[in-house]
Design a protein around this motif. Structure first.
Motif, PDB file in Angstrom:
ATOM      1  N   ARG A  66       0.832  -1.211   0.000  1.00 50.45           N
ATOM      2  CA  ARG A  66       0.000   0.000   0.000  1.00 50.45           C
ATOM      3  C   ARG A  66       0.862   1.254   0.000  1.00 50.45           C
ATOM      4  N   ASP A  67       0.555   2.181  -0.896  1.00 42.13           N
ATOM      5  CA  ASP A  67       1.229   3.474  -0.876  1.00 42.13           C
ATOM      6  C   ASP A  67       0.377   4.536  -0.194  1.00 42.13           C
ATOM      7  N   SER A  68      -0.818   4.151   0.269  1.00 39.37           N
ATOM      8  CA  SER A  68      -1.689   5.065   1.001  1.00 39.37           C
ATOM      9  C   SER A  68      -2.378   4.290   2.116  1.00 39.37           C
ATOM     10  N   VAL A  69      -2.363   4.852   3.308  1.00 35.21           N
ATOM     11  CA  VAL A  69      -2.956   4.195   4.473  1.00 35.21           C
ATOM     12  C   VAL A  69      -3.858   5.192   5.185  1.00 35.21           C
ATOM     13  N   ARG A  70      -5.068   4.765   5.541  1.00 30.91           N
ATOM     14  CA  ARG A  70      -5.980   5.629   6.293  1.00 30.91           C
ATOM     15  C   ARG A  70      -5.624   5.538   7.773  1.00 30.91           C
ATOM     16  N   VAL A  71      -5.400   6.697   8.390  1.00 26.83           N
ATOM     17  CA  VAL A  71      -4.943   6.748   9.767  1.00 26.83           C
ATOM     18  C   VAL A  71      -5.806   7.720  10.568  1.00 26.83           C
ATOM     19  N   ILE A  72      -5.633   7.687  11.896  1.00 28.30           N
ATOM     20  CA  ILE A  72      -6.302   8.613  12.800  1.00 28.30           C
ATOM     21  C   ILE A  72      -5.230   9.399  13.540  1.00 28.30           C
ATOM     22  N   MET A  73      -5.291  10.726  13.425  1.00 24.61           N
ATOM     23  CA  MET A  73      -4.356  11.613  14.119  1.00 24.61           C
ATOM     24  C   MET A  73      -5.123  12.383  15.181  1.00 24.61           C
ATOM     25  N   ASP A  74      -4.573  12.420  16.394  1.00 21.79           N
ATOM     26  CA  ASP A  74      -5.257  13.057  17.521  1.00 21.79           C
ATOM     27  C   ASP A  74      -4.925  14.536  17.608  1.00 21.79           C
ATOM     28  N   GLY A  75      -5.414  15.281  16.645  1.00 20.90           N
ATOM     29  CA  GLY A  75      -5.279  16.723  16.666  1.00 20.90           C
ATOM     30  C   GLY A  75      -3.878  17.219  16.352  1.00 20.90           C
ATOM     31  N   PRO A  76      -3.666  18.538  16.523  1.00 15.51           N
ATOM     32  CA  PRO A  76      -2.354  19.130  16.205  1.00 15.51           C
ATOM     33  C   PRO A  76      -1.211  18.556  17.033  1.00 15.51           C
ATOM     34  N   ASP A  77      -1.516  18.010  18.221  1.00 12.94           N
ATOM     35  CA  ASP A  77      -0.444  17.442  19.041  1.00 12.94           C
ATOM     36  C   ASP A  77       0.166  16.203  18.412  1.00 12.94           C
ATOM     37  N   ALA A  78      -0.455  15.668  17.359  1.00 18.30           N
ATOM     38  CA  ALA A  78       0.094  14.496  16.664  1.00 18.30           C
ATOM     39  C   ALA A  78       1.217  14.882  15.710  1.00 18.30           C
ATOM     40  N   VAL A  79       1.506  16.182  15.605  1.00 21.17           N
ATOM     41  CA  VAL A  79       2.537  16.670  14.684  1.00 21.17           C
ATOM     42  C   VAL A  79       3.639  17.353  15.478  1.00 21.17           C
ATOM     43  N   ALA A  80       4.864  16.932  15.256  1.00 23.12           N
ATOM     44  CA  ALA A  80       6.033  17.596  15.846  1.00 23.12           C
ATOM     45  C   ALA A  80       6.993  17.937  14.724  1.00 23.12           C
ATOM     46  N   ALA A  81       7.581  19.125  14.782  1.00 20.46           N
ATOM     47  CA  ALA A  81       8.498  19.535  13.717  1.00 20.46           C
ATOM     48  C   ALA A  81       9.547  20.476  14.286  1.00 20.46           C
ATOM     49  N   HIS A  82      10.769  20.332  13.801  1.00 23.65           N
ATOM     50  CA  HIS A  82      11.844  21.252  14.151  1.00 23.65           C
ATOM     51  C   HIS A  82      12.884  21.208  13.035  1.00 23.65           C
ATOM     52  N   MET A  83      13.891  22.067  13.146  1.00 22.48           N
ATOM     53  CA  MET A  83      14.951  22.153  12.156  1.00 22.48           C
ATOM     54  C   MET A  83      16.265  21.775  12.829  1.00 22.48           C
ATOM     55  N   VAL A  84      17.068  20.955  12.137  1.00 27.82           N
ATOM     56  CA  VAL A  84      18.299  20.442  12.735  1.00 27.82           C
ATOM     57  C   VAL A  84      19.449  20.543  11.741  1.00 27.82           C
ATOM     58  N   LEU A  85      20.604  20.941  12.240  1.00 26.85           N
ATOM     59  CA  LEU A  85      21.840  20.929  11.463  1.00 26.85           C
ATOM     60  C   LEU A  85      22.851  20.068  12.208  1.00 26.85           C
ATOM     61  N   TRP A  86      23.316  19.022  11.507  1.00 29.00           N
ATOM     62  CA  TRP A  86      24.302  18.111  12.083  1.00 29.00           C
ATOM     63  C   TRP A  86      25.690  18.444  11.551  1.00 29.00           C
ATOM     64  N   ARG A  87      26.698  18.232  12.402  1.00 27.78           N
ATOM     65  CA  ARG A  87      28.082  18.344  11.966  1.00 27.78           C
ATOM     66  C   ARG A  87      28.932  17.450  12.863  1.00 27.78           C
ATOM     67  N   ASN A  88      29.758  16.617  12.220  1.00 27.77           N
ATOM     68  CA  ASN A  88      30.601  15.670  12.961  1.00 27.77           C
ATOM     69  C   ASN A  88      29.778  14.807  13.912  1.00 27.77           C
ATOM     70  N   ASN A  89      28.627  14.330  13.389  1.00 29.35           N
ATOM     71  CA  ASN A  89      27.751  13.410  14.123  1.00 29.35           C
ATOM     72  C   ASN A  89      27.159  14.017  15.390  1.00 29.35           C
ATOM     73  N   ARG A  90      27.039  15.333  15.435  1.00 34.61           N
ATOM     74  CA  ARG A  90      26.372  15.948  16.578  1.00 34.61           C
ATOM     75  C   ARG A  90      25.557  17.144  16.098  1.00 34.61           C
ATOM     76  N   ILE A  91      24.499  17.458  16.842  1.00 33.17           N
ATOM     77  CA  ILE A  91      23.634  18.575  16.495  1.00 33.17           C
ATOM     78  C   ILE A  91      24.299  19.873  16.924  1.00 33.17           C
ATOM     79  N   ILE A  92      24.486  20.778  15.966  1.00 31.75           N
ATOM     80  CA  ILE A  92      25.063  22.075  16.291  1.00 31.75           C
ATOM     81  C   ILE A  92      24.038  23.199  16.194  1.00 31.75           C
ATOM     82  N   HIS A  93      22.852  22.884  15.647  1.00 26.39           N
ATOM     83  CA  HIS A  93      21.796  23.904  15.513  1.00 26.39           C
ATOM     84  C   HIS A  93      20.453  23.186  15.560  1.00 26.39           C
ATOM     85  N   GLN A  94      19.556  23.611  16.445  1.00 26.56           N
ATOM     86  CA  GLN A  94      18.202  23.068  16.518  1.00 26.56           C
ATOM     87  C   GLN A  94      17.247  24.219  16.808  1.00 26.56           C
ATOM     88  N   CYS A  95      16.267  24.387  15.923  1.00 23.37           N
ATOM     89  CA  CYS A  95      15.346  25.517  16.070  1.00 23.37           C
ATOM     90  C   CYS A  95      13.976  25.132  15.532  1.00 23.37           C
TER      91      CYS A  95
END
Length: 326
Positions: A66-95
């Protein structure tokens, strides 16, 4: 954008490591440490539970159909997002795109990322800026009792749609029925290169009491009962040979002249339709040159078989193939 602390029983993936190389898939792959969950996923979405070959990963995986699956998401709290920059296997920027999330001494301060998404993408390409990390938590609509699954992606397309997704989930004001889809994108670049890949898309459909159950795949009709009466034999038309592509190939360059010939044979009107029709099984990847010869062989076989089947019926096959400038 906080998420439930409930233990998640599995994860959805768009790809895998195959023989040490990343491979893009055209259907969802699900991993889990629970054998019963793996068996349920296989019964719902197709595929067979098998041991996961990735070291340190969950014990089981299911390559679904299946390339499409019907799911149930419990409101906006079901979504988390941030921005990450890795360097030398460690996070140097997270926003969060405008303010630092870490380290603690910088939390809440302006992160310095450009405000426009296109500029953020360019900074990430240049290695100067972070990339998105989107984490979706959901239950499978057909079997919510299995527990919560999640899907993580660095898709810029999904990151660009997060605001609309959050608004749609907010309007439902409770659990929302959604379609989680690996949408096929096919296009031809200005340089004449055929490109295709799968992007994740979340479509909010409504609340559980307003969205009808998902229609299960149609079952094959049972065989007709045996009869003692003699039957008149009918002559069946031979099935046309259908070439198959055994493995998903990578994004590659396709000659314009080859696209024109494929368009003549397939009856398509533009390059995008041609690539979709002839290469619908191809999923983009990062290694372009490795599969180039194999892809040309497959496209040539498609054109040859179709040409033989239509020879004498389509006079356009006898015309000269247009050049790239035509």
């Amino acid at each position: 954008m906080t998420q439930s602390t409930t233990v998640r029983v599995g994860r959805f993936h768009q790809g895998r490591l195959f023989e040490g190389r990343p491979e893009a898939l055209d259907a969802w792959r699900v991993t889990t440490d629970d054998a019963d969950v793996a068996a349920h996923i296989a019964s719902l979405l197709g595929g067979e539970p098998q041991t996961n070959g990735s070291e340190g990963g969950p014990a089981y995986e299911v390559l679904t159909s299946r390339d499409s699956v019907r799911v149930i998401m419990d409101g906006p709290d079901a979504v988390a997002a941030h921005m990450v920059l890795w360097r030398n296997n460690r996070i140097i920027h997270q926003c969060d795109g405008s303010q630092f999330l870490s380290p603690e001494e910088k939390k809440g301060q302006p992160c310095g990322c450009p405000p426009l998404l296109q500029d953020k993408k360019q900074a990430a390409r240049d290695g100067r800026g972070p990339t998105p990390v989107v984490d979706l938590t959901f239950r499978i609509a057909a079997a919510p009792m299995l527990g919560e699954f999640h899907f993580m992606t660095s898709s810029w397309q999904l990151a660009a749609q997060l605001s609309d997704l959050m608004d749609a989930l907010e309007r439902i004001d409770g659990p929302a029925v959604c379609d989680l889809t690996m949408e096929l994108v096919v296009y031809t670049t200005k340089a004449g290169r055929g490109v295709c890949y799968r992007k994740p898309v979340v479509t909010v459909l409504g609340s559980p009491d307003t969205v009808p159950p998902e229609t299960p795949p149609a079952a094959e009709p049972p065989p007709a009962p045996a009869s003692s009466a003699p039957r008149r034999k009918t002559k069946r038309a031979p099935k046309p040979a259908t070439p198959t592509v055994s493995e998903p190939a990578c994004s590659v360059a396709v000659d314009t002249a080859l696209l024109h010939r494929a368009a003549q044979v397939l009856g398509t009107s533009d390059h995008q339709e041609t690539v979709t029709a002839a290469l619908s099984a191809v999923v983009a990847g990062r290694q372009q040159a490795v599969q180039l010869a194999r892809l040309r062989e497959h496209v040539g076989r498609i054109a040859d078989i179709a040409g033989q089947a239509l020879q004498g019926e389509d006079s356009s096959l006898t015309r000269p193939v247009p050049t790239a400038s035509q």
